[in-house]
Design a protein around this motif. Structure first.
Motif, PDB file in Angstrom:
ATOM      1  N   ASN A   1       0.869  -1.178   0.000  1.00 52.87           N
ATOM      2  CA  ASN A   1       0.000   0.000   0.000  1.00 52.87           C
ATOM      3  C   ASN A   1       0.915   1.241   0.000  1.00 52.87           C
ATOM      4  N   HIS A   2       0.751   2.108  -0.984  1.00 55.31           N
ATOM      5  CA  HIS A   2       1.607   3.295  -1.122  1.00 55.31           C
ATOM      6  C   HIS A   2       1.642   4.137   0.164  1.00 55.31           C
ATOM      7  N   LEU A   3       0.507   4.249   0.839  1.00 52.92           N
ATOM      8  CA  LEU A   3       0.431   5.082   2.046  1.00 52.92           C
ATOM      9  C   LEU A   3       1.264   4.472   3.175  1.00 52.92           C
TER      10      LEU A   3
ATOM     11  N   GLY B   1       3.786   2.621   2.590  1.00 51.06           N
ATOM     12  CA  GLY B   1       5.148   2.893   2.110  1.00 51.06           C
ATOM     13  C   GLY B   1       5.640   4.237   2.632  1.00 51.06           C
ATOM     14  N   HIS B   2       4.822   5.274   2.524  1.00 53.03           N
ATOM     15  CA  HIS B   2       5.238   6.593   3.024  1.00 53.03           C
ATOM     16  C   HIS B   2       5.609   6.526   4.512  1.00 53.03           C
ATOM     17  N   ILE B   3       4.800   5.812   5.299  1.00 47.14           N
ATOM     18  CA  ILE B   3       5.095   5.703   6.742  1.00 47.14           C
ATOM     19  C   ILE B   3       6.473   5.066   6.934  1.00 47.14           C
TER      20      ILE B   3
ATOM     21  N   VAL C   1       0.841  13.231   4.851  1.00 50.43           N
ATOM     22  CA  VAL C   1       0.429  14.453   4.147  1.00 50.43           C
ATOM     23  C   VAL C   1       1.073  14.460   2.767  1.00 50.43           C
ATOM     24  N   SER C   2       0.260  14.169   1.767  1.00 53.14           N
ATOM     25  CA  SER C   2       0.822  14.072   0.415  1.00 53.14           C
ATOM     26  C   SER C   2      -0.084  14.830  -0.550  1.00 53.14           C
ATOM     27  N   GLY C   3       0.133  14.599  -1.841  1.00 51.23           N
ATOM     28  CA  GLY C   3      -0.688  15.275  -2.837  1.00 51.23           C
ATOM     29  C   GLY C   3      -2.111  14.722  -2.866  1.00 51.23           C
TER      30      GLY C   3
ATOM     31  N   THR D   1       8.959  12.497  -0.411  1.00 55.10           N
ATOM     32  CA  THR D   1       8.189  12.347  -1.650  1.00 55.10           C
ATOM     33  C   THR D   1       8.360  10.915  -2.170  1.00 55.10           C
ATOM     34  N   ASP D   2       7.569  10.550  -3.174  1.00 53.29           N
ATOM     35  CA  ASP D   2       7.526   9.165  -3.650  1.00 53.29           C
ATOM     36  C   ASP D   2       8.911   8.624  -4.019  1.00 53.29           C
ATOM     37  N   ASN D   3       9.168   7.403  -3.616  1.00 50.00           N
ATOM     38  CA  ASN D   3      10.440   6.733  -3.959  1.00 50.00           C
ATOM     39  C   ASN D   3      10.276   5.230  -3.801  1.00 50.00           C
TER      40      ASN D   3
HETATM   41 ZN    ZN Z   1       3.078   9.460  -2.363  1.00 53.16          ZN
END
Ligand code: ZN
Ligand code: KG4
Length: 347
Positions: free
Chosen positions: A115-117, A119-121, A145-147, A315-317
């Motif tokens: 899950n991308h979210l 991933g951010h965590i 907090v993203s786009g 940011t996304d990576n």
């Molecule tokens: Zn993102």
């Protein structure tokens, strides 16, 4: 364990090789690369999904090749492949998913959908040669907090994600981007607003702080965008170009967004007695947000630490997707992995 991780949920193609040993509480980035179609989107003021996906089709194999070559790795040296399966743009997600499935089949490697979210965590667990992450203690509260998202998520442990609240309309990053566009800034406007705000006075315009005192942990930023639009429309074209005017709007908008994010995060952190606050997503790179949260925790003498990824990892990576997979290792039969553009947290 060593993982090849792929992230293509939005406009970037992120690929990384990451590693974790059982006695370490972090994930080491062995190699990471990001191919972006941002310059193509900057002119249009937002992402055009078709263009993003086409660029990803062109970029994904060279990116995978690059991380393998940089680390002089063969597929044999990899233990698994991780890939984002949602949320995001369907065409972009499919590029990553189909590539990952093909490689998983060819190389006979387990495939872990992420899950991308989440991933951010997990960007908060990434280590590089230069720096180790601070130690995350549970229970932890993540502010994503993203786009596309503004979420508060309670983590009792790895793999346990309880959604406390989210945005009812625009996300925080979206508010930065849309207001920036009104000021003539290219996409993404968040980092530009942060820079311009440094020269401005945050008290110049008294913009609304939507839902700041609501009892829940939801957010709403569309009213702020409308208020900024009304203010900007009051001015002539010449006045709109004025650097001081732009700086004052940027500073006042940033202050309004940061005030709401800070208040809700601190309220949730207190309510759930968390030991760590984790910042995640592109807007987590914002220095004013980091400063205000630190100040509030220190003023109220709260017993918790605030952790944020290195700014370039907010940011996304690809690396963050690999980190999430290493801490939540659940390989799935590749025929059962389905792209989910609307993927969220269980509430
Ligand atoms: Zn993102
Ligand atoms: O997490 P991310 O790369 O992509 C999504 O998953 O959405 O976040 C991108 C968002 C954009 O809206 C961008 O304007 C915002 O993060 N952003 C910032 C900053 N850096 C990126 N917003 C405010 N201040 C920043 N320094």
């Amino acid at each position: 364990m060593r993982i090849l991780a792929i992230e293509t949920s939005c406009d970037e193609t992120g690929v990384a090789i990451v590693e974790k040993t059982t006695n370490q509480d972090h994930v080491f980035i062995t190699s990471t690369i990001l191919a972006s179609s941002l310059t193509l989107h900057a002119k249009t003021g937002g992402i055009i999904p078709e263009i993003a996906a086409r660029e990803q089709v062109k970029g994904i194999i060279p990116c995978i090749d690059a991380v393998l070559q940089e680390t002089q790795s063969t597929p044999d040296s990899l233990d698994a492949i991780a890939v984002t399966y949602g949320p995001g743009l369907i065409g972009s997600l499919l590029v990553g998913i189909e590539t990952a499935k093909t490689l998983s089949y060819l190389w006979q490697k387990p495939l872990i959908p992420v899950n991308h979210l989440i991933g951010h965590i997990y960007a908060n667990f990434l280590a590089t040669k230069e720096s180790l992450p601070d130690h995350v203690q549970f229970p932890a509260l993540a502010l994503i907090v993203s786009g596309g998202h503004t979420d508060l998520v309670l983590m009792k442990n790895h793999g346990s994600f309880i959604l406390l609240g989210g945005t009812r309309d625009d996300a925080a990053g979206e508010a930065f981007d849309k207001i920036g566009r009104l000021l003539g800034m290219p996409y993404p406007a968040g980092p530009i607003i942060e820079q311009k705000a440094k020269q401005g006075n945050p008290k110049s315009f008294n913009f609304p702080r939507p839902m700041i005192n609501s009892e829940d942990f939801d957010f709403s930023f569309s009213g702020l965008k409308t208020a900024a639009l009304r203010e900007i429309q009051k001015h002539t074209e010449d006045e709109k170009q004025d650097e001081t005017f732009i700086a004052n709007i940027a500073s006042s908008v940033q202050e309004a967004i940061v005030a709401v994010l800070t208040k809700k995060t601190i309220d949730a952190a207190k309510k759930y007695h968390v030991a760590s606050i984790l910042l995640a997503g592109g807007v987590a790179a914002n220095q004013r947000l980091r400063e205000r949260l630190h100040k509030e925790v220190s003023n109220q003498k709260l017993p918790m630490n605030i952790i944020a990824p290195q700014k370039s990892l907010c940011t996304d990576n690809g690396a963050m997707i690999g980190a999430a997979a290493l801490y939540n290792y659940h390989p799935i039969d590749l025929n059962k992995i389905i792209v989910d553009p609307e993927l969220y947290f269980p509430s």
